[in-house]
Design a protein around this motif. Structure first.
Motif, PDB file in Angstrom:
ATOM      1  N   ILE A   1       8.886  -9.063 -26.992  1.00  0.00           N
ATOM      2  CA  ILE A   1       8.477  -8.039 -26.037  1.00  0.00           C
ATOM      3  C   ILE A   1       7.209  -8.538 -25.364  1.00  0.00           C
ATOM      4  CG2 ILE A   1       7.273  -6.719 -27.846  1.00  0.00           C
ATOM      5  CD1 ILE A   1       7.945  -4.184 -26.163  1.00  0.00           C
ATOM      6  N   CYS A   2       7.249  -8.588 -24.045  1.00  0.00           N
ATOM      7  CA  CYS A   2       6.139  -9.113 -23.254  1.00  0.00           C
ATOM      8  C   CYS A   2       5.520  -7.963 -22.472  1.00  0.00           C
ATOM      9  CB  CYS A   2       6.629 -10.209 -22.309  1.00  0.00           C
ATOM     10  SG  CYS A   2       5.317 -10.967 -21.319  1.00  0.00           S
ATOM     11  N   LYS A   3       4.270  -7.646 -22.776  1.00  0.00           N
ATOM     12  CA  LYS A   3       3.563  -6.559 -22.104  1.00  0.00           C
ATOM     13  C   LYS A   3       2.734  -7.130 -20.960  1.00  0.00           C
ATOM     14  CE  LYS A   3       1.307  -3.614 -24.668  1.00  0.00           C
ATOM     15  NZ  LYS A   3       0.197  -3.032 -25.493  1.00  0.00           N
ATOM     16  N   LEU A   4       3.043  -6.680 -19.736  1.00  0.00           N
ATOM     17  CA  LEU A   4       2.260  -7.055 -18.564  1.00  0.00           C
ATOM     18  C   LEU A   4       1.252  -5.950 -18.277  1.00  0.00           C
ATOM     19  CD1 LEU A   4       5.139  -8.568 -18.110  1.00  0.00           C
ATOM     20  CD2 LEU A   4       4.310  -8.823 -15.769  1.00  0.00           C
ATOM     21  N   PHE A   5      -0.005  -6.327 -18.217  1.00  0.00           N
ATOM     22  CA  PHE A   5      -1.050  -5.364 -17.918  1.00  0.00           C
ATOM     23  C   PHE A   5      -1.113  -5.190 -16.411  1.00  0.00           C
ATOM     24  CE2 PHE A   5      -2.282  -7.432 -21.907  1.00  0.00           C
ATOM     25  CZ  PHE A   5      -2.302  -6.321 -22.733  1.00  0.00           C
ATOM     26  N   ARG A   6      -0.698  -4.047 -15.924  1.00  0.00           N
ATOM     27  CA  ARG A   6      -0.651  -3.825 -14.480  1.00  0.00           C
ATOM     28  C   ARG A   6      -2.054  -3.733 -13.886  1.00  0.00           C
ATOM     29  NH1 ARG A   6       4.002  -4.648 -11.502  1.00  0.00           N
ATOM     30  NH2 ARG A   6       5.816  -3.734 -12.519  1.00  0.00           N
ATOM     31  N   ARG A   7      -2.886  -2.866 -14.435  1.00  0.00           N
ATOM     32  CA  ARG A   7      -4.268  -2.771 -13.953  1.00  0.00           C
ATOM     33  C   ARG A   7      -5.092  -3.817 -14.683  1.00  0.00           C
ATOM     34  NH1 ARG A   7      -8.717   0.610 -15.676  1.00  0.00           N
ATOM     35  NH2 ARG A   7     -10.298   0.740 -14.028  1.00  0.00           N
TER      36      ARG A   7
ATOM     37  N   ALA B   1       0.828  -1.205   0.000  1.00  0.00           N
ATOM     38  CA  ALA B   1       0.000   0.000   0.000  1.00  0.00           C
ATOM     39  C   ALA B   1       0.864   1.257   0.000  1.00  0.00           C
ATOM     40  CB  ALA B   1      -0.939  -0.013   1.202  1.00  0.00           C
ATOM     41  N   ALA B   2       1.993   1.209   0.717  1.00  0.00           N
ATOM     42  CA  ALA B   2       2.888   2.365   0.745  1.00  0.00           C
ATOM     43  C   ALA B   2       3.651   2.526  -0.558  1.00  0.00           C
ATOM     44  CB  ALA B   2       3.872   2.223   1.910  1.00  0.00           C
ATOM     45  N   TRP B   3       3.871   1.435  -1.261  1.00  0.00           N
ATOM     46  CA  TRP B   3       4.696   1.436  -2.479  1.00  0.00           C
ATOM     47  C   TRP B   3       3.892   1.687  -3.747  1.00  0.00           C
ATOM     48  CZ3 TRP B   3       4.256  -2.485  -6.288  1.00  0.00           C
ATOM     49  CH2 TRP B   3       5.244  -2.490  -7.275  1.00  0.00           C
ATOM     50  N   ILE B   4       2.713   1.111  -3.847  1.00  0.00           N
ATOM     51  CA  ILE B   4       2.014   1.062  -5.128  1.00  0.00           C
ATOM     52  C   ILE B   4       1.590   2.445  -5.612  1.00  0.00           C
ATOM     53  CG2 ILE B   4      -0.357   0.725  -4.235  1.00  0.00           C
ATOM     54  CD1 ILE B   4      -0.662  -1.447  -6.445  1.00  0.00           C
ATOM     55  N   GLY B   5       1.266   3.339  -4.685  1.00  0.00           N
ATOM     56  CA  GLY B   5       0.822   4.666  -5.088  1.00  0.00           C
ATOM     57  C   GLY B   5       1.896   5.491  -5.774  1.00  0.00           C
ATOM     58  N   ARG B   6       3.167   5.089  -5.632  1.00  0.00           N
ATOM     59  CA  ARG B   6       4.271   5.828  -6.258  1.00  0.00           C
ATOM     60  C   ARG B   6       4.637   5.298  -7.634  1.00  0.00           C
ATOM     61  NH1 ARG B   6       6.484   4.550  -1.178  1.00  0.00           N
ATOM     62  NH2 ARG B   6       8.101   3.273  -2.171  1.00  0.00           N
ATOM     63  N   GLN B   7       3.979   4.224  -8.078  1.00  0.00           N
ATOM     64  CA  GLN B   7       4.343   3.615  -9.351  1.00  0.00           C
ATOM     65  C   GLN B   7       3.660   4.337 -10.508  1.00  0.00           C
ATOM     66  OE1 GLN B   7       6.865   1.496  -8.830  1.00  0.00           O
ATOM     67  NE2 GLN B   7       6.363   2.174  -6.746  1.00  0.00           N
TER      68      GLN B   7
ATOM     69  N   LEU C   1      11.410  -1.947 -20.452  1.00  0.00           N
ATOM     70  CA  LEU C   1      11.327  -0.677 -21.167  1.00  0.00           C
ATOM     71  C   LEU C   1      10.764   0.377 -20.223  1.00  0.00           C
ATOM     72  CD1 LEU C   1       9.975  -1.565 -24.725  1.00  0.00           C
ATOM     73  CD2 LEU C   1      12.322  -1.182 -23.993  1.00  0.00           C
ATOM     74  N   GLY C   2      11.295   1.583 -20.290  1.00  0.00           N
ATOM     75  CA  GLY C   2      10.945   2.577 -19.288  1.00  0.00           C
ATOM     76  C   GLY C   2       9.931   3.610 -19.701  1.00  0.00           C
ATOM     77  N   ALA C   3       9.376   3.542 -20.916  1.00  0.00           N
ATOM     78  CA  ALA C   3       8.565   4.654 -21.416  1.00  0.00           C
ATOM     79  C   ALA C   3       7.085   4.546 -21.084  1.00  0.00           C
ATOM     80  CB  ALA C   3       8.735   4.764 -22.932  1.00  0.00           C
ATOM     81  N   GLU C   4       6.605   3.385 -20.699  1.00  0.00           N
ATOM     82  CA  GLU C   4       5.168   3.181 -20.582  1.00  0.00           C
ATOM     83  C   GLU C   4       4.599   3.769 -19.300  1.00  0.00           C
ATOM     84  OE1 GLU C   4       3.609  -0.661 -22.645  1.00  0.00           O
ATOM     85  OE2 GLU C   4       5.460  -1.169 -21.618  1.00  0.00           O
ATOM     86  N   GLN C   5       3.330   4.152 -19.374  1.00  0.00           N
ATOM     87  CA  GLN C   5       2.655   4.731 -18.217  1.00  0.00           C
ATOM     88  C   GLN C   5       1.737   3.731 -17.529  1.00  0.00           C
ATOM     89  OE1 GLN C   5       3.112   7.746 -16.883  1.00  0.00           O
ATOM     90  NE2 GLN C   5       4.689   8.227 -18.377  1.00  0.00           N
ATOM     91  N   SER C   6       1.027   2.907 -18.283  1.00  0.00           N
ATOM     92  CA  SER C   6      -0.016   2.074 -17.681  1.00  0.00           C
ATOM     93  C   SER C   6       0.319   0.591 -17.640  1.00  0.00           C
ATOM     94  CB  SER C   6      -1.341   2.277 -18.426  1.00  0.00           C
ATOM     95  OG  SER C   6      -1.183   2.006 -19.801  1.00  0.00           O
TER      96      SER C   6
END
Length: 441
Positions: A142-148, A7-13, A126-131
């Motif tokens: 290239i493997c895209k992980l859907f975070r949400r 909970a303390a970490w995820i809000g900063r991602q 890769l560092g450019a993605e937002q979501s």
């Protein structure tokens, strides 16, 4: 204890969708050990009475090397827990699982039939993605992980596997995916595709052309300045039309009657009304926008609809040594899956790309000391590349009748209205870019 660390970490991602709002609660809904030191978590985050789910690859080490210090989540006893997407020693497990079609406690790792995955490749984030988070494995995948996570099959997986089965040329080939069940529904967690290591991003190429034009001395016409982009815009138009054709062949199509077209125009008007109330700078252009919407009211023919890209712009295409490739068939981020999978006129994609040419032309003028002097050059570049793209779209088999032209203009202006609101909220100094769309062309 782990839920408190998360909970303390995820809000900063950067991929966390609830920034700026307090986290009321976080709970771990699923916890699967994929390998020693690697767990797959699905966490539920509650904010202001609503719940979102996110997936986390959780690494565990008794000693954390410096290369992973930026990924640290916290310390549980004497064990460091961290975001394991940054650890190639752990992410190889995903590659192995897809290669072997493994199922592990509800996680289903699959590969496309009749392909072989090279499991010796090591990953890099890769560092450019937002979501999302994308892992590049060597120069192959290239493997895209859907975070949400949203319950359901992601439209991109559905589309690229269907188009690949047809041998469609303008997509990055799919290799595998990972899925699980959420709320009793097959839900896509990750997609792995061909990594276009020798390709260039369409947005970057367009900006290079614009820079060349602005720097040319004497001030040459766009057609004569070094780095003219029109030939590429024309090829992109051809590729876009062919992708639309493949989508129409692979998925059901339909038509909408004139009364449904009028309903669409009314939706445009409602959005315009809300936008004007929020952004007064739109008010001088309302009459011209409403005139364009009225032209849609006058249409009497049926409008073909089909599966489309849904979020089409120069950042979604790559130029390989041989042709253009279209990426990211997810649809518009943040919209429900049902809406992203719905049938629309392909002119919505065309309008999105036309708006992208305008953005590329004027992006460098935001805050520029000579913006007023360079504005005519921006307009010239945009008009030249828009025309080339439309020429290519027709050459590739796309259809834009006289009636379609009215609908295309309405789609484009509606997108520009959305952009004005977005810029007013997020980048006020850029608001001049979409406002330029309402000038007579």
């Amino acid at each position: 204890m782990l839920d408190e660390l998360l909970a303390a970490w995820i809000g900063r991602q950067r991929w966390f969708g609830g920034k700026g709002r307090p986290i009321d609660d976080l709970s771990i809904e699923s916890d699967v050990e994929l390998a020693p030191g690697l767990r797959h978590l699905v966490v539920a985050v509650w904010q202001e009475g609503s719940r979102d789910r996110y997936q986390i690859l959780l690494g565990e080490r008794t000693e954390l090397p410096d290369r992973l210090s930026h990924a640290l989540i916290g310390l549980l006893g004497d064990v460091y827990v961290y975001d394991a997407v940054h650890d190639p020693d752990r992410t190889s497990r995903l590659l192995d699982g897809m290669a072997r079609d493994e199922t592990d406690n509800g996680l289903r790792m699959r590969h496309v039939p009749d392909i072989t995955i090279d499991t010796d490749q090591r990953s890099l984030v890769l560092g450019a993605e937002q979501s999302n988070t994308s892992l590049v494995y060597g120069d192959l995948y290239i493997c895209k992980l859907f975070r949400r996570l949203i319950p359901g099959v992601n439209p991109e997986l559905e589309i690229i596997t269907a188009l690949a089965a047809r041998g469609a040329p303008h997509i990055a080939q799919p290799y595998g995916w990972i899925e699980t069940d959420l709320d009793g529904t097959d839900t896509t967690l990750a997609i792995m595709q061909e990594y276009l290591c020798n390709a260039n991003d369409g947005w970057d190429l367009a900006l290079t052309s614009v820079r060349d034009l602005y720097a040319s001395l004497p001030e040459l016409p766009a057609a004569d300045a070094g780095g003219d982009f029109a030939a590429e815009s024309q090829r992109l138009g051809v590729a876009t039309a062919r992708v639309h054709h493949e989508l129409a062949e692979a998925f059901p199509t339909d038509v909408i009657e004139s009364h449904e077209v009028k309903r669409m125009a009314e939706t445009f008007r409602r959005k315009l009304g809300r936008a004007v109330a929020e952004v007064p700078e739109l008010r001088p252009h309302v009459s011209a926008i409403e005139d364009a919407y009225h032209q849609v009211d006058l249409l009497t023919h049926v409008i073909p609809v089909q599966r489309i890209h849904g979020d089409y712009h120069l950042g979604q295409v790559m130029r390989t040594p041989t042709d253009w490739v279209v990426l990211d068939f997810e649809g518009e981020p943040g919209q429900p899956l049902a809406e992203r999978r719905a049938l629309y006129s392909p002119l919505r994609d065309v309008a999105g790309m036309l708006r992208s040419f305008d953005y590329a032309a004027r992006h460098l003028l935001a805050g520029h000391s000579e913006a007023e002097r360079l504005e005519p050059r921006a307009a010239e570049w945009a008009d030249r590349n828009r025309a080339a793209f439309l020429e290519g779209y027709l050459e590739g088999g796309g259809v834009i009748t006289r009636g379609d032209a009215a609908l295309l203009r309405a789609f484009e202006l509606s997108k520009a209205v959305y952009e004005v609101v977005y810029e007013a909220r997020n980048r006020p100094t850029w608001i001049s870019i979409p406002l330029a769309a309402f000038r007579p062309r």
